[in-house]
Scaffold this active site. Structure first.
Site, PDB file in Angstrom:
ATOM      1  CG  HIS A 112      -0.583   3.712  12.354  1.00  0.00           C
ATOM      2  ND1 HIS A 112      -1.817   3.116  12.521  1.00  0.00           N
ATOM      3  CD2 HIS A 112      -0.092   3.221  11.188  1.00  0.00           C
ATOM      4  CE1 HIS A 112      -2.045   2.309  11.504  1.00  0.00           C
ATOM      5  NE2 HIS A 112      -1.015   2.349  10.682  1.00  0.00           N
ATOM      6  CG  HIS A 147      -0.498   0.264   2.521  1.00  0.00           C
ATOM      7  ND1 HIS A 147      -0.316   1.539   3.006  1.00  0.00           N
ATOM      8  CD2 HIS A 147      -0.167  -0.575   3.531  1.00  0.00           C
ATOM      9  CE1 HIS A 147       0.100   1.472   4.269  1.00  0.00           C
ATOM     10  NE2 HIS A 147       0.207   0.209   4.611  1.00  0.00           N
ATOM     11  CD  GLU A 197      -3.377  -1.165   5.150  1.00  0.00           C
ATOM     12  OE1 GLU A 197      -3.581  -2.131   5.912  1.00  0.00           O
ATOM     13  OE2 GLU A 197      -2.899  -0.078   5.559  1.00  0.00           O
ATOM     14  CD  GLU A 198      -2.196   2.803   7.328  1.00  0.00           C
ATOM     15  OE1 GLU A 198      -2.931   2.325   8.219  1.00  0.00           O
ATOM     16  OE2 GLU A 198      -0.980   2.552   7.249  1.00  0.00           O
ATOM     17  CG  ASP A 230       2.162   1.288   8.118  1.00  0.00           C
ATOM     18  OD1 ASP A 230       1.815   0.778   7.032  1.00  0.00           O
ATOM     19  OD2 ASP A 230       1.400   1.401   9.097  1.00  0.00           O
ATOM     20  CG  ASP A 279       1.087  -3.087   5.565  1.00  0.00           C
ATOM     21  OD1 ASP A 279       1.806  -2.122   5.864  1.00  0.00           O
ATOM     22  OD2 ASP A 279      -0.139  -3.119   5.798  1.00  0.00           O
TER      23      ASP A 279
END
Length: 344
Positions: free
Chosen positions: A313, A147, A192-193, A159, A221
């Protein structure tokens, strides 16, 4: 990306091009795997795995030689710069995401790929997937995906800039090799998130005959975590044939003398929609916010008690949050499996 508990992997080991002492990771010998929804793994055997054909070994070596660490670093630096110039992130429907799409698309076109940019709706906004492929000698397709979006809280360089960088380099370098036996298709997913939305839109849009062509989907990922554990997807709920893919990744690490662990992500990334469609899935993950255990630290070299990725994140998921040595190890495992699945 959520990390959940691990289960024991059933390793369908494929013969290697090189040999190395096996690490303390759960493995068991079995015949070379056949991947496909109609071809689940054969029962385990105590017989040694057959030797890979010399042509396959040569092809794998050629692929492995094309894993370009400096090129992956360059892609990560560019994604970091894009985030820096667009509010500190590359989230879906943001200028940072749009710039990331243009960056990846430009490199794929420079490598002489015909890029299919597929727009899809996410609520009231629009996102995009980028799809390219290198046609093979047959109808079957081996698909790899990562992603392209980040969360709004940070630039998302592990990420998932790490997965994007690895697949972009492999796609670029694959052009230097002869035509593969199976078509190799690369996907760079949007949204994707909070989803996955991009991969679901893609799978839902496939005609039944196109779904049947995809013999394997491999997902990457977060594969450069700074305190990494090498996780191999092993999901009991995945389609028949997925166990064989786990075995191929296990073999890649075993042959390199690298410890690994199985993990059940329960479809919690872009491979989830492929599982629902009955397509065999596999992939790699280097760990998230969960603390590394003492046992994991003893085999992997990671620091016990610390998260595999302390910046997951968060705004600190920058270039400094990526371990380049881990990313290269993961990329080498990817090409090992790609050679087994798609190269004669």
């Amino acid at each position: 990306m959520r990390t959940v508990g691990c289960l024991a992997v059933a390793c369908a080991l494929m013969s290697a091009c090189t040999s190395a002492p096996a690490p303390q990771s759960p493995t068991r010998a079995s015949p070379a795997p056949t991947v496909g929804r109609a071809s689940p793994l054969a029962p385990a055997s105590n017989e040694p795995a057959p030797t890979a054909p010399a042509t396959a070994a040569a092809s794998e070596t050629a692929l492995a030689d094309l894993v370009d660490g400096p090129a992956m670093l360059t892609h990560l630096e560019e994604l970091q710069q894009i985030a820096d110039e667009h509010g500190g992130h590359r989230a879906t429907a943001s200028a940072g995401f749009d710039a990331s799409v243009l960056y990846v698309e430009r490199h794929l076109r420079s490598a002489d790929y015909a890029v299919d940019r597929q727009a899809f709706a996410v609520g009231s906004v629009t996102s995009s997937n980028l799809i390219v492929e290198l046609a093979g000698a047959g109808d079957d397709v081996v698909m790899l995906g990562a992603h392209l979006d980040s969360v709004a809280a940070g630039p998302g360089i592990n990420d998932n800039g790490s997965g994007v960088a690895a697949l972009l380099v492999i796609a670029e370098q694959l052009r230097q090799l002869p035509k593969p036996a199976r078509t190799v298709r690369f996907a760079f997913w949007g949204a994707e998130e909070g989803g996955p939305f991009g991969s679901r839109a893609y799978v839902n849009g496939l005609e039944p005959d196109e779904r049947e062509r995809i013999t394997a989907y491999l997902n990457f990922d977060m594969i450069g975590s700074s305190n990494a554990i090498r996780f191999v997807y092993d999901e009991p709920g995945a389609a028949p044939g997925s166990e064989a893919l786990a075995g191929l990744f296990a073999t890649a690490f075993d042959d390199s003398g690298l410890a690994w662990e199985p993990i059940d992500l329960q479809g919690d990334s872009d491979h989830g929609p492929f599982i629902e469609a009955g397509i065999p899935t596999g992939g790699l993950f280097s760990g998230g916010i969960e603390p590394v255990t003492d046992a994991q630290a003893a085999t992997s070299g990671a620091v016990a008690g610390e998260p595999a990725d302390p910046c997951s994140h968060r705004a600190c998921d920058t270039l400094d949050n990526v371990d380049l040595a881990t990313l290269e190890e993961m990329a080498q495992a990817i090409v090992h499996v790609l050679a087994a699945l798609a190269v004669e």
